[in-house]
Design a protein around this motif. Sequence first.
Motif, short mmCIF file in Angstrom:
data_model
loop_
_atom_site.label_atom_id
_atom_site.label_comp_id
_atom_site.label_asym_id
_atom_site.label_seq_id
_atom_site.Cartn_x
_atom_site.Cartn_y
_atom_site.Cartn_z
N GLY A 169 56.04 -30.77 -18.80
CA GLY A 169 55.85 -29.75 -19.84
C GLY A 169 55.16 -28.52 -19.27
N ILE A 170 55.21 -27.41 -20.02
CA ILE A 170 54.55 -26.19 -19.57
C ILE A 170 53.04 -26.37 -19.70
CG2 ILE A 170 56.52 -24.70 -20.09
CD1 ILE A 170 55.13 -23.78 -22.63
N PRO A 171 52.29 -25.84 -18.74
CA PRO A 171 50.83 -26.06 -18.75
C PRO A 171 50.16 -25.66 -20.07
CG PRO A 171 51.51 -25.14 -16.65
CD PRO A 171 52.73 -25.12 -17.55
N SER A 172 50.60 -24.56 -20.69
CA SER A 172 49.93 -24.11 -21.92
C SER A 172 50.10 -25.10 -23.06
CB SER A 172 50.45 -22.72 -22.33
OG SER A 172 51.86 -22.75 -22.51
N LEU A 173 51.26 -25.72 -23.16
CA LEU A 173 51.47 -26.69 -24.24
C LEU A 173 50.71 -27.98 -23.95
CD1 LEU A 173 52.74 -27.44 -26.93
CD2 LEU A 173 54.77 -28.24 -25.70
N ARG A 174 50.69 -28.39 -22.68
CA ARG A 174 49.93 -29.60 -22.33
C ARG A 174 48.46 -29.42 -22.70
NH1 ARG A 174 51.14 -31.32 -16.27
NH2 ARG A 174 50.48 -33.37 -17.00
N LYS A 175 47.93 -28.23 -22.37
CA LYS A 175 46.52 -27.98 -22.68
C LYS A 175 46.30 -27.91 -24.19
CE LYS A 175 42.53 -25.18 -21.61
NZ LYS A 175 42.03 -25.35 -22.97
N SER A 176 47.22 -27.25 -24.88
CA SER A 176 47.09 -27.06 -26.32
C SER A 176 47.10 -28.41 -27.05
CB SER A 176 48.24 -26.16 -26.80
OG SER A 176 48.04 -25.78 -28.12
N LEU A 177 47.97 -29.32 -26.63
CA LEU A 177 48.05 -30.62 -27.30
C LEU A 177 46.82 -31.47 -26.97
CD1 LEU A 177 49.56 -32.47 -29.19
CD2 LEU A 177 51.02 -33.19 -27.29
N ALA A 178 46.36 -31.38 -25.72
CA ALA A 178 45.11 -32.09 -25.37
C ALA A 178 43.96 -31.57 -26.22
CB ALA A 178 44.80 -31.90 -23.88
N ALA A 194 44.72 -31.22 -19.93
CA ALA A 194 46.16 -30.94 -19.88
C ALA A 194 46.90 -32.03 -19.11
CB ALA A 194 46.40 -29.57 -19.24
N GLU A 195 46.27 -32.54 -18.07
CA GLU A 195 46.89 -33.56 -17.22
C GLU A 195 47.11 -34.88 -17.96
OE1 GLU A 195 44.35 -31.61 -16.31
OE2 GLU A 195 45.57 -30.35 -14.99
N ASN A 196 46.50 -35.02 -19.13
CA ASN A 196 46.68 -36.24 -19.92
C ASN A 196 47.87 -36.16 -20.89
OD1 ASN A 196 43.30 -36.17 -19.69
ND2 ASN A 196 44.33 -38.08 -19.21
N CYS A 209 49.12 -42.22 -26.84
CA CYS A 209 49.32 -41.65 -28.17
C CYS A 209 50.69 -40.98 -28.21
CB CYS A 209 48.27 -40.60 -28.48
SG CYS A 209 46.58 -41.10 -28.15
N GLY A 210 51.42 -41.22 -29.28
CA GLY A 210 52.73 -40.58 -29.45
C GLY A 210 52.66 -39.50 -30.51
N TYR A 211 52.69 -38.24 -30.06
CA TYR A 211 52.60 -37.10 -30.99
C TYR A 211 53.99 -36.51 -31.22
CZ TYR A 211 51.27 -32.74 -33.17
OH TYR A 211 51.17 -31.70 -34.06
N THR A 212 54.23 -36.03 -32.44
CA THR A 212 55.45 -35.26 -32.70
C THR A 212 55.13 -34.06 -33.57
OG1 THR A 212 57.64 -35.27 -33.73
CG2 THR A 212 56.00 -36.77 -34.67
N PHE A 213 55.83 -32.97 -33.34
CA PHE A 213 55.71 -31.78 -34.18
C PHE A 213 56.56 -31.90 -35.45
CE2 PHE A 213 53.51 -28.71 -31.38
CZ PHE A 213 53.50 -29.44 -30.21
N SER A 214 57.37 -32.94 -35.52
CA SER A 214 58.41 -33.04 -36.56
C SER A 214 57.88 -32.94 -37.97
CB SER A 214 59.17 -34.36 -36.41
OG SER A 214 59.97 -34.35 -35.26
N VAL A 272 50.17 -38.65 -25.02
CA VAL A 272 48.83 -38.28 -24.58
C VAL A 272 48.12 -39.57 -24.19
CG1 VAL A 272 46.70 -37.08 -25.22
CG2 VAL A 272 48.87 -36.42 -26.30
N GLY A 273 47.59 -39.61 -22.97
CA GLY A 273 46.94 -40.85 -22.55
C GLY A 273 46.36 -40.74 -21.16
N PRO A 274 46.00 -41.89 -20.58
CA PRO A 274 45.39 -41.87 -19.25
C PRO A 274 46.39 -41.42 -18.18
CG PRO A 274 45.88 -44.13 -19.93
CD PRO A 274 46.13 -43.25 -21.13
#
Lengths: 414, 414
Positions: free
Chosen positions: B76-85, B98-100, B243-248, B262-264
């Motif tokens: 994924g793009i770094p900004s979205l990874r960070k945003s979701l974390a 973000a790495e998680n 963790c299983g996240y969805t925007f849906s 999202v996880g280890p």
Amino acid sequence: MGSVANYRDPLADRLGRLGTETAYAVALEAGKIKASGRKVYPFHIGDLNFPTPTVVKEACKNAIDDGFTGYCPAAGIPSLRKSLADHYNDVFGLSYLAENVSVQSGGKPGIGKFIMCVCNEGDEVLFPSPGYPIYESMAKFLNTKPVPYLYKETADGSFSLDVQELRTKITPRTKAIFVNNFQNPMGVAHTRAELEAIADLCVEKDLYCFSDDPYYQITFSDFNRDDFIHIASLPGMFDRTLCGYTFSKSFAMTGWRLGGVVGPRWLIDMVTKINTNDEACTTHFVQVAGVTALEHPEAKKFTVDMVNELEVRRDVLAEELNSIPGFHAIIPKATFYMMANVTKAMKAMNISHIETFRSKVLRETGVSFCTRAHFGTPTVGESKQYVRFAFSGVTVDQIKAVGEVLRPYMQQFC
Amino acid sequence: MGSVANYRDPLADRLGRLGTETAYAVALEAGKIKASGRKVYPFHIGDLNFPTPTVVKEACKNAIDDGFTGYCPAAGIPSLRKSLADHYNDVFGLSYLAENVSVQSGGKPGIGKFIMCVCNEGDEVLFPSPGYPIYESMAKFLNTKPVPYLYKETADGSFSLDVQELRTKITPRTKAIFVNNFQNPMGVAHTRAELEAIADLCVEKDLYCFSDDPYYQITFSDFNRDDFIHIASLPGMFDRTLCGYTFSKSFAMTGWRLGGVVGPRWLIDMVTKINTNDEACTTHFVQVAGVTALEHPEAKKFTVDMVNELEVRRDVLAEELNSIPGFHAIIPKATFYMMANVTKAMKAMNISHIETFRSKVLRETGVSFCTRAHFGTPTVGESKQYVRFAFSGVTVDQIKAVGEVLRPYMQQFC
């Protein structure tokens, strides 16, 4: 991770069998060198430096505005399924219906799903070597046995399939074969006779065929159009072939993640059942834009113009590479990849490992490319050494600069 | 298909173990009845009749114009990874980087990838029953043994986890558990004590946990916020939970196909390696829009407004269902699903099979809903009968109409 007493390896065994695209490691290395201030010439990348056609972008934006933002069928929207079936029929004289299409999020998902659908564990799967690394990786991951079949450099300076060798690789456990006409990394355009030979083997040995089709819209003016046939159109092949289509290359849509598999209903319906479990559906509004890509005259014109530009790049690249001491370019009639035989260059530099050669040239000149080793394990008896130049993401000026950099560099050794 | 002499079954064994969402069959049946001219009240659908927030749609269209159309990283793009974390950290007091995060094409892909990462064949996987059917289907497909754990209707008219029963289901082969707080189909909001009990079992028995999180942004005013915790935040769980996240659901983006796990790191990196092989990356410009969904105040306001509207629908639906003879609504404090106990209604109609009840009511009244049987095989000892009403895709008027239609219909029998 729990107490030591009850600790067990959290990772499943299958992960030990999963490969990757090692070319990404080259991109990472090139990025670091660029960050250090050195100029980098990026020939390792298979991405395109063309923008997606405006008409496709507009179609997508309109679809978002028009509310194509909810779930859609797992097999894809009916209009795209029909459009892709019609496309295959128009281009290859096939006779697919909308029901013969299952839309995918790009070309890759079809590879694993094909194996899941036709192979049990322990079945053998034939794949081209050199070839796209995902065939071998997914076959191993799914606990089948991947078996490479080989291409050899011919006297006339192209690559050709070794049909006799392919036949010797087939055993009673062989269940499936990956065929990649207009091939990555070698740019091989198969002859009609080669495709017929593969098809005959499939029918004789009852093999199922995945025809990976990303590049057939990218052929050059010296390609012999008499050889332009699809393996699914050969006798006995329609009902045993799954075609893997992607919008990525023909329309510069790599980041859109849109593709589809096309094949017999018995196979398509199973792929769609996997879609339902694995991803629900492919992005709805992106599918709407896909119809425009396949049907709008401006999108077709885009592909023609892009291929013309790629042919200019190819010709300049071949001239430059052939002017470098120790390099010999094998000129492709399709795709945007060019192999160079660097056996002499490596001998002159007294280097025996291709990866040593690649990283030394990158560090010392900034010219970045992949090697044969990024496209499958070299097999016993391979004595020649090859590197791959992708000319999809570079300008003609960057191509000329490579010659200017590598000529004096290699003259030190040769 | 080759000659009869060498014919073999083309389909792999695993396909015989692959399930599906049988709710789609209900949608098909309802569609046919609608096409025949009868009015249909669509309560079988889990899709939303809210448009995606304008600010998210505009962000996507701008990203297309700005050329976010090429490949992007498999994780994924770094900004979205960070945003979701950051989002998980803000909402649940967790500490992800973000790495998680590994971006996915929706919520579903994470389910299969979790099993692929932590389970060998023959390992046992616990899943909620009634529950989202994909857990069981993918566990079977991947040749693990899915084992249901149960929820029971309590005296106060809600559903609650049977923790003692869950404990009895764990064997030395149990490797993983699916937890779906704010649950489909029952709308169960777990108590803190229930989540702690599950977490304690995971640590004690060394289980890996998939926390399926589509609905935590959809809780109602009577939900006890003291129970709002994430299982990954409990002792010993951070390193064993994905963790299983969805925007849906939160942003009415079902057709966008955007989510993330999202996880280890040990687990995220393996999921990303599967991404590389299976789908390359998630649609680039859709990821850019995802950052806006998570960060823009207007998108947050959209979710709040939507949840308020859903609560209105819930209250009207509960009142209507409880006015129907033989129906008893179990009022959810989260999600957009409501179960109704129809044991009395079925007894009055002398119907013993829930599917017979469902199709008869649909044919004779046009009211379409799913049943408990669409969410896993009913287990031995289940004596009560339930149907599920989704109120995500209907208006308040449609909800009132259902009462008006079903009340007189059921009065014939009760």
